[in-house]
Scaffold this motif. Structure first.
Motif, PDB file in Angstrom:
ATOM      1  N   LEU A 212       0.830  -1.212   0.000  1.00  0.00           N
ATOM      2  CA  LEU A 212       0.000   0.000   0.000  1.00  0.00           C
ATOM      3  C   LEU A 212       0.862   1.257   0.000  1.00  0.00           C
ATOM      4  CD1 LEU A 212      -2.923  -0.990   2.408  1.00  0.00           C
ATOM      5  CD2 LEU A 212      -2.932  -0.849  -0.089  1.00  0.00           C
ATOM      6  N   HIS A 213       1.997   1.156   0.658  1.00  0.00           N
ATOM      7  CA  HIS A 213       2.894   2.310   0.687  1.00  0.00           C
ATOM      8  C   HIS A 213       3.386   2.649  -0.719  1.00  0.00           C
ATOM      9  CE1 HIS A 213       5.726   5.114   2.408  1.00  0.00           C
ATOM     10  NE2 HIS A 213       6.642   4.624   1.579  1.00  0.00           N
ATOM     11  N   LEU A 214       3.793   1.597  -1.416  1.00  0.00           N
ATOM     12  CA  LEU A 214       4.259   1.774  -2.785  1.00  0.00           C
ATOM     13  C   LEU A 214       3.143   2.324  -3.661  1.00  0.00           C
ATOM     14  CD1 LEU A 214       6.813   1.202  -4.383  1.00  0.00           C
ATOM     15  CD2 LEU A 214       5.952  -1.080  -4.851  1.00  0.00           C
ATOM     16  N   LEU A 215       1.947   1.802  -3.426  1.00  0.00           N
ATOM     17  CA  LEU A 215       0.788   2.206  -4.203  1.00  0.00           C
ATOM     18  C   LEU A 215       0.463   3.675  -3.964  1.00  0.00           C
ATOM     19  CD1 LEU A 215      -1.595   1.335  -6.001  1.00  0.00           C
ATOM     20  CD2 LEU A 215      -2.844   0.795  -3.919  1.00  0.00           C
ATOM     21  N   ASP A 216       0.565   4.104  -2.698  1.00  0.00           N
ATOM     22  CA  ASP A 216       0.238   5.485  -2.356  1.00  0.00           C
ATOM     23  C   ASP A 216       1.029   6.473  -3.184  1.00  0.00           C
ATOM     24  OD1 ASP A 216      -1.873   5.797  -0.742  1.00  0.00           O
ATOM     25  OD2 ASP A 216      -0.779   5.579   1.151  1.00  0.00           O
ATOM     26  N   GLU A 217       2.301   6.146  -3.382  1.00  0.00           N
ATOM     27  CA  GLU A 217       3.168   6.994  -4.184  1.00  0.00           C
ATOM     28  C   GLU A 217       2.595   7.148  -5.595  1.00  0.00           C
ATOM     29  OE1 GLU A 217       7.367   5.929  -2.992  1.00  0.00           O
ATOM     30  OE2 GLU A 217       7.468   6.020  -5.179  1.00  0.00           O
ATOM     31  N   MET A 218       2.116   6.024  -6.140  1.00  0.00           N
ATOM     32  CA  MET A 218       1.584   6.049  -7.503  1.00  0.00           C
ATOM     33  C   MET A 218       0.280   6.811  -7.583  1.00  0.00           C
ATOM     34  SD  MET A 218       2.148   2.035  -8.323  1.00  0.00           S
ATOM     35  CE  MET A 218       1.925   2.051 -10.088  1.00  0.00           C
ATOM     36  N   ASN A 222       0.055  14.012  -8.884  1.00  0.00           N
ATOM     37  CA  ASN A 222       0.963  14.276 -10.003  1.00  0.00           C
ATOM     38  C   ASN A 222       2.054  13.234 -10.103  1.00  0.00           C
ATOM     39  OD1 ASN A 222      -0.272  16.676 -10.949  1.00  0.00           O
ATOM     40  ND2 ASN A 222       0.535  17.699  -9.118  1.00  0.00           N
ATOM     41  N   ALA A 223       1.685  12.023  -9.782  1.00  0.00           N
ATOM     42  CA  ALA A 223       2.690  10.959  -9.755  1.00  0.00           C
ATOM     43  C   ALA A 223       3.341  10.786 -11.120  1.00  0.00           C
ATOM     44  CB  ALA A 223       2.030   9.657  -9.328  1.00  0.00           C
ATOM     45  N   GLU A 224       4.666  10.541 -11.091  1.00  0.00           N
ATOM     46  CA  GLU A 224       5.381  10.356 -12.345  1.00  0.00           C
ATOM     47  C   GLU A 224       4.929   9.059 -13.010  1.00  0.00           C
ATOM     48  OE1 GLU A 224       9.980  10.300 -13.971  1.00  0.00           O
ATOM     49  OE2 GLU A 224       9.588  10.424 -11.823  1.00  0.00           O
TER      50      GLU A 224
END
Length: 782
Positions: A212-218, A222-224
């Motif tokens: 979920l942490h990784l997902l949150d970034e995505m 304005n996620a890259e």
DNA sequence: GTAGGGTTAG
């Protein structure tokens, strides 16, 4: 395993199988077909007139296995006069080498000879080495070694190399290593599809929070590397499928994710959305489910009938018919085709509210009765729902008619459920023989009966006074290998308790344990109730303790039953014990508890405690009912204080606005007659007429007894006529009083005509009086 | 889509 991943892993297996013998262009075609893009710079345009560098190098490397012509190799790959070959060429060359060892040797040579050390040349060559290693046995260990080496040499990972490593480590349960690869990867290369793979690996290993942490970034606005549909699929399947590992993620969190995904225009597919809606509804958050569905509708998510069906089911259960209709209208508006389940839900809910004719209308509509666009063929479930609905309102003949219609429709044969519904219908209509015939019919038709069939018939027989027949049938079925369950035993235990055969009830309970059938709470409740009402409180207490050992706890009704039993057997300390236990279990006494206690105290003459309890119940927010007043009135009557009883009677309707019912009038009329206040009793009967309260057999019996004492014959005749008018059936008490009285005064003719008024239905007579009583009556009359 | 129990006043 999720569908998309199944496909891509199949494809990569295919690739592994094909690649060694396949020329590069087919390989790249396959690559193109795979779900993931190939992340390589474009290949240089083909050189038509001369053999390519790749061909020349391969020829060179293959002719001399152990002894490469390094000068020539150097000339071909790193010419001093022209620019170096594109990295893609080295990838191709390395791929075409036969083994990991060769590939590695080539890689080492390139590393030693390349003029420019930080060029992508090394990354791409290494990528092909990884590919070779991944096809070998024990690949994960080899890859780990290679990865460590590349790391120590500071060779950056290519996107494809990282993909391969993360996936291979993930498959070998080496999640930390997968993560390490990801972290090693240059941030600009942490593409969506790589993250998808890692998220999938993490979920599979139960590392929900890391995923979920990784997902949150995505999911950042304005996620890259924003999520794509694959991300959605991986995440939703991991969070919603049943056999998930790791910590549970609650629905609210999933809803939050869904809306964040939606901001990136990624929507859960129909299956996952349906799962989510069902889960929200099951946990009682239908409103939230409604919001989620409508939110996604507005944002343009693809909606199918299934998701709407999940919500419709919940709305139906909550009786929110208005919202059901709204949703149906929205479905129509959005062109979401209703399916057989949608119609099934409608039919089911109409049936459950006994609106069977409307259900039949919907059924005809789906059959194309009205040409409004869609035809949906009803299935077995549709038919069964309707048949059950019809049976539940006593229209079992029509249910049988639908079975005929079913048989005429292809692929729609009556099954066990069909027969079960019909058998239950006939049992409830007291047509046990017909039910039994249906049972024989289903066996003839090759439709296997199940435990529900057994239970339906056992219960039907029990409820219609054929307990022995029920036991016999049960034994017969057991002989044929059809085992009973807790429901079977409950039906029988209940039946034996009702005829006060406590021994047999207990025997069945033991039998149940011996048969290896574990009792559930209801079996215990039934037994406790039966024992309490039979006054066997010691045994009831014993069963109660057994029940607790089995891990069940009594509910409010069981407590009430026990308290009542203890009160009636004058074990007040035990009753108090129960009240304490209730309190400890956090179960508040309800109106019935108070009524039970009020009844007990007033019957034992402790009216002050009874009144105190009544005050307390009001303070607790409970409303005294007709039963509460009835208990007091009855007790005052028993106590000979008819004035007080009448006072409460007058108060209850005027001050407390609780209208007296037949039972209340009966108590008073009975007491007044016993006290020879027949005039007053008669005036109460008039009062009943005014208030619209119907007298019943007990009312008339009480009056007849009073009138007999006074020998008020004319009044009795009047009441006999009124009884006939009310279609109120006399019972054996009525007949005994009247027979004794009227034959003593020579009015048997009047009695005969009275009885004849009721001789319309022999079966009703049989049920009312029983054969023996009727015989006696006839003897008395002649 | 089908089956089971229990409460208080007469």
């Amino acid at each position: 395993m999720s569908a998309a991943l199944t496909v891509s892993s199949k494809q990569s297996k295919l690739l592994r199988f094909l690649r060694p013998q396949t020329p590069p262009n087919l390989s790249s075609l396959l690559r193109y077909l795979s779900a993931e893009p190939d992340h390589h710079p474009p290949a240089p345009p083909p050189q038509n007139d001369s053999p390519s560098v790749v061909t020349l190098v391969i020829e060179l490397l293959q002719t001399s296995d152990n002894d490469w012509n390094e000068d020539k190799l150097h000339q071909l790959l790193f010419p001093t006069t022209s620019p170096p070959p594109p990295p893609h060429n080295l990838l191709q060359i390395t791929r075409l080498l036969g083994s990991t060892a060769k590939a590695l040797k080539f890689f080492n040579w390139v590393q030693a000879n390349s003029p420019c050390q930080d060029s992508p040349l090394l990354s791409f060559t290494l990528e092909a080495v990884f590919e070779h290693a991944s096809r070998e046995p024990n690949s994960h260990n080899k890859l780990l070694d290679l990865f460590k080496t590349s790391k120590s040499h500071k060779i950056p990972l290519s996107v494809n190399a990282a993909t391969l490593l993360i996936r291979c480590f993930g498959r070998s349960q080496m999640v930390d290593e997968s993560f390490l690869v990801y972290n090693e990867l240059c941030p600009s290369r942490r593409l969506t599809h790589i993250r998808n793979i890692l998220i999938d690996v993490l979920f599979r290993k139960g590392r929900v929070d890391d995923a979920l942490h990784l997902l949150d970034e995505m999911l950042q606005p304005n996620a890259e590397f924003p999520p794509n549909s694959n991300t959605g699929h991986i995440v939703f399947s991991a969070l919603l499928k049943r056999d998930k590992v790791g910590r549970a993620v609650d629905e609210e969190e999933i809803v939050r994710l869904v809306s964040k995904f939606a901001e990136h225009e990624v929507f859960p597919n129909s299956i996952w959305l349906t799962q989510l809606i069902s889960r929200l509804c099951r946990s009682g958050r239908t409103g939230r489910a409604w919001d989620v569905l409508h939110g996604l509708m507005k944002l343009g998510g693809v909606m199918e009938a299934a998701s709407c069906n999940a919500l419709l089911t919940a709305l139906g259960r909550a009786r929110e018919f208005k919202r059901m209709n709204t949703l149906l209208a929205e479905m129509k508006e959005m062109d979401i085709q209703p399916n057989v389940v949608t119609f099934g839900i409608l039919i089911n809910h109409l049936c459950k509210f006994r609106r069977v004719d409307e259900a039949l209308e919907v059924f005809e509509k789906m059959n194309g009765g009205e040409s409004n666009g869609f035809l949906v063929e009803p299935d077995v479930i549709t038919y069964n729902t309707l048949i059950d609905g019809l049976c539940k309102v006593g229209r079992q003949e029509e249910g049988l008619g639908l079975v005929e219609r079913m048989r005429s429709q292809p692929r729609c044969m009556p099954n066990t459920v069909t027969y079960n519904c019909l058998i239950d219908g006939y049992c409830k209509a007291s047509m046990i023989e017909a039910a039994r015939e249906l049972f024989d019919q289903m066996n003839k038709d090759g439709v296997p009966p199940n435990v529900i069939t057994l239970n339906t018939l056992v219960d039907g027989m029990c409820k219609h006074g054929r307990i022995n027949g029920a036991v016999e049938f049960f034994n017969e079925m057991q002989g044929k290998g059809l085992k009973g369950n807790a429901v079977t035993y409950t039906a029988l235990i209940n039946a034996f308790c009702n005829v006060n055969n406590i021994e047999k009830a207990m025997e069945l309970f033991d039998e149940m344990l011996e048969a290896g059938c574990s009792p559930d709470a209801i079996v215990y409740y039934t037994l406790i109730s039966g024992l309490s009402q039979a006054g066997k409180l010691d045994r009831a207490s014993f069963v109660l303790s057994k029940m607790k050992e089995a891990g069940f706890s009594p509910d409010i009704v069981s407590f009430n039953v026990l308290i009542n039993g203890f009160c009636r057997t004058n074990k007040l300390d035990k009753a108090y014990e129960m009240l304490k236990e209730m309190e400890n279990a956090g179960i508040k006494p309800d109106g019935v508890t108070y009524n039970t206690l009020i009844s007990h105290f007033s019957k034992t003459g402790d009216f002050s405690t009874a009144h105190r309890l009544m005050k307390k119940m009001v303070k607790e927010g409970l409303v005294p009912t007709v039963v509460t007043y009835g208990a007091l009135i009855h007790a005052y009557c028993l106590n000979g204080n008819l004035d007080e009883a009448m006072k409460i009677f007058r108060d209850m309707s005027s001050t407390s606005k609780v209208p007296p019912n037949t039972v209340i009038y009966n108590i008073l009329i009975n007491s007044l007659c016993r006290k020879n206040q027949v005039d007053l009793a008669l005036s109460l009967m008039d009062d009943m007429k005014v208030k619209g309260v119907k007298p019943n057999t007990n009312t008339f019996n009480a009056m007849f007894k009073g009138l007999q004492e006074k020998n008020w014959l004319s009044k009795a005749f009047e009441l006999m006529d009124r009884m006939t008018e009310h279609a109120c059936n006399p019972d054996y008490i009525t007949m005994e009083i009247l027979t004794e009285w009227l034959s003593a005064v020579g009015e048997t003719a009047k009695l005969k005509s009275f009885v004849q008024g009721y001789e319309v239905s022999a079966s009703a007579e049989h049920r009312l009086w029983g054969n023996g009583r009727k015989q006696r009556l006839l003897q008395l009359l002649h």
